[in-house]
Design a protein around this motif. Structure first.
Motif, PDB file in Angstrom:
ATOM      1  N   GLY A  33      -2.990 -13.044  14.344  1.00  0.00           N
ATOM      2  CA  GLY A  33      -2.231 -12.119  14.901  1.00  0.00           C
ATOM      3  C   GLY A  33      -1.113 -11.444  13.874  1.00  0.00           C
ATOM      4  N   GLY A  34      -0.315 -10.720  14.526  1.00  0.00           N
ATOM      5  CA  GLY A  34       0.480  -9.843  13.793  1.00  0.00           C
ATOM      6  C   GLY A  34       0.175  -8.296  13.457  1.00  0.00           C
ATOM      7  N   ARG A  35       0.943  -7.595  13.128  1.00  0.00           N
ATOM      8  CA  ARG A  35       0.757  -6.259  12.751  1.00  0.00           C
ATOM      9  C   ARG A  35       0.899  -5.940  11.189  1.00  0.00           C
ATOM     10  N   PRO A  36      -0.055  -5.832  10.568  1.00  0.00           N
ATOM     11  CA  PRO A  36       0.144  -5.930   9.056  1.00  0.00           C
ATOM     12  C   PRO A  36       0.855  -4.478   8.588  1.00  0.00           C
ATOM     13  N   SER A  37       1.619  -4.910   7.728  1.00  0.00           N
ATOM     14  CA  SER A  37       2.635  -3.926   7.187  1.00  0.00           C
ATOM     15  C   SER A  37       2.910  -4.620   5.758  1.00  0.00           C
ATOM     16  N   ALA A  38       3.604  -3.624   5.004  1.00  0.00           N
ATOM     17  CA  ALA A  38       4.083  -3.631   3.462  1.00  0.00           C
ATOM     18  C   ALA A  38       5.053  -2.812   3.041  1.00  0.00           C
ATOM     19  N   VAL A  39       5.669  -3.562   2.132  1.00  0.00           N
ATOM     20  CA  VAL A  39       6.826  -2.574   1.643  1.00  0.00           C
ATOM     21  C   VAL A  39       6.800  -2.878   0.070  1.00  0.00           C
ATOM     22  N   LEU A  40       7.171  -1.685  -0.877  1.00  0.00           N
ATOM     23  CA  LEU A  40       7.005  -1.731  -2.242  1.00  0.00           C
ATOM     24  C   LEU A  40       8.503  -2.296  -2.739  1.00  0.00           C
ATOM     25  N   LEU A  88       1.815   1.593  -1.430  1.00  0.00           N
ATOM     26  CA  LEU A  88       1.805   2.626  -2.282  1.00  0.00           C
ATOM     27  C   LEU A  88       1.820   3.930  -1.732  1.00  0.00           C
ATOM     28  N   ARG A  89       0.725   4.080  -0.500  1.00  0.00           N
ATOM     29  CA  ARG A  89       0.831   5.086   0.130  1.00  0.00           C
ATOM     30  C   ARG A  89       1.899   5.599   0.972  1.00  0.00           C
ATOM     31  N   GLU A  90       2.662   4.423   1.698  1.00  0.00           N
ATOM     32  CA  GLU A  90       3.829   4.925   2.249  1.00  0.00           C
ATOM     33  C   GLU A  90       4.600   5.367   1.163  1.00  0.00           C
ATOM     34  N   ALA A  91       4.908   4.753   0.142  1.00  0.00           N
ATOM     35  CA  ALA A  91       5.810   5.398  -0.983  1.00  0.00           C
ATOM     36  C   ALA A  91       5.547   6.674  -1.354  1.00  0.00           C
ATOM     37  N   GLU A  92       4.299   7.017  -1.328  1.00  0.00           N
ATOM     38  CA  GLU A  92       3.893   8.439  -1.818  1.00  0.00           C
ATOM     39  C   GLU A  92       4.270   9.212  -0.654  1.00  0.00           C
ATOM     40  N   GLU A  93       4.183   8.962   0.708  1.00  0.00           N
ATOM     41  CA  GLU A  93       4.345   9.823   1.663  1.00  0.00           C
ATOM     42  C   GLU A  93       5.709  10.045   1.933  1.00  0.00           C
ATOM     43  N   GLY A  96       7.216  10.851  -2.653  1.00  0.00           N
ATOM     44  CA  GLY A  96       6.624  11.282  -3.397  1.00  0.00           C
ATOM     45  C   GLY A  96       6.076  10.665  -4.765  1.00  0.00           C
ATOM     46  N   LEU A  97       6.448   9.349  -4.283  1.00  0.00           N
ATOM     47  CA  LEU A  97       5.911   8.643  -5.608  1.00  0.00           C
ATOM     48  C   LEU A  97       4.503   8.637  -5.996  1.00  0.00           C
ATOM     49  N   ASP A  98       3.914   8.413  -7.314  1.00  0.00           N
ATOM     50  CA  ASP A  98       2.758   8.866  -7.782  1.00  0.00           C
ATOM     51  C   ASP A  98       2.151   7.345  -8.002  1.00  0.00           C
ATOM     52  N   PRO A  99       1.303   6.959  -7.272  1.00  0.00           N
ATOM     53  CA  PRO A  99       0.827   5.734  -7.506  1.00  0.00           C
ATOM     54  C   PRO A  99       0.168   5.319  -8.694  1.00  0.00           C
ATOM     55  N   HIS A 134      11.958  12.006  -4.269  1.00  0.00           N
ATOM     56  CA  HIS A 134      12.861  12.703  -3.409  1.00  0.00           C
ATOM     57  C   HIS A 134      12.448  12.617  -1.932  1.00  0.00           C
ATOM     58  N   PRO A 135      13.419  12.827  -1.002  1.00  0.00           N
ATOM     59  CA  PRO A 135      12.835  12.413   0.410  1.00  0.00           C
ATOM     60  C   PRO A 135      11.627  13.718   0.578  1.00  0.00           C
TER      61      PRO A 135
END
Length: 239
Positions: A33-40, A88-93, A96-99, A134-135
């Motif tokens: 269970g649990g809702r998968p998530s990640a931080v960079l 990485l996707r979240e950081a790009e969104e 604007g991080l380039d993965p 940048h944001p």
């Protein structure tokens, strides 16, 4: 590997690869269970030998975690290959991080947030080719900064914060950001593992300002910063 790792990555990298959930929290992650998530958790250097960590500050108008500094990250999408892909996707969104400029080095143990039922994977990365960020959505992200490790470990910048509920946890006051909760807990543990931490006055306690204490208190079991903000190694979208 696109470029050699700086020497300062050790002993952090070796210790992270052998880390257990218990090194970060007293909460046991459920087997199912649990809702998968990640931080960079993205470490780079603006000059040789001086590591820093990428941080964003959430917009003050958000309903949850308004104005709170955090690592880039959030919930997994069905199209994400793994936790690193989510981070990485979240950081790009968000900023604007380039993965392609990031080398993923390790994943920390799964950390469970009971009330939201998020199971968070912190992803440790080396920013081998830094670039301006940048944001991307000012309504969600107000500010982006690279916080130097030497400022994070400066005893003058370390303290504990007390939530109106009575919960007390580690915090950092750096470059206009008050970093607390889940993010501060992970940072505190990593600084210890890296051997970068310095003694600091743990009796320095400040009350959380109302704008930062709007979310329910960790001790009440309703904030994503709950027991995760008490890393066992340090003291006996995530804030």
């Amino acid at each position: 590997m696109t470029s050699p790792l700086p020497d300062w990555w050790e002993p952090l990298l070796g210790r992270v690869r052998a880390a257990r959930t218990e090194d970060f929290t007293r909460l046991r992650t459920p087997a199912r269970g649990g809702r998968p998530s990640a931080v960079l958790v993205l470490l780079g250097e603006e000059r040789p030998g001086s590591p820093d960590v990428l941080m964003l500050q959430r917009a003050a108008t958000l309903r949850n975690h308004a104005g709170q500094p955090a690592f880039p990250g959030g919930a997994a999408d069905p199209g994400d290959v793994d936790a690193a892909g989510t981070a990485l996707r979240e950081a790009e969104e968000e900023v604007g991080l380039d993965p392609s400029t990031v080398t993923v080095l390790a994943q920390l143990p799964l950390l469970w947030i009971p009330v939201s039922d998020f199971v968070v994977t912190p992803v440790l990365g080396w920013w081998h080719r830094p670039h301006p960020v940048h944001p991307r959505e000012p309504a969600e992200v107000a500010h982006v900064a690279r916080l130097p490790v030497h400022e994070l470990v400066d005893p003058a910048n370390r303290l504990q914060v007390r939530h109106p509920s009575g919960w007390v946890g580690p915090a950092f006051q750096v470059r206009g950001m008050l970093v607390w909760g889940f993010t501060a807990g992970v940072l505190s543990a990593l600084l210890e593992m890296a051997g970068w931490a310095r003694p600091w006055p743990r009796d320095r306690v400040t009350e959380l300002p109302p704008t930062r204490a709007a979310d329910p208190a960790p001790s009440a079991g309703t904030d994503e910063a709950d027991e995760l903000s008490r890393p066992a190694s340090a003291t006996d979208r995530h804030g």
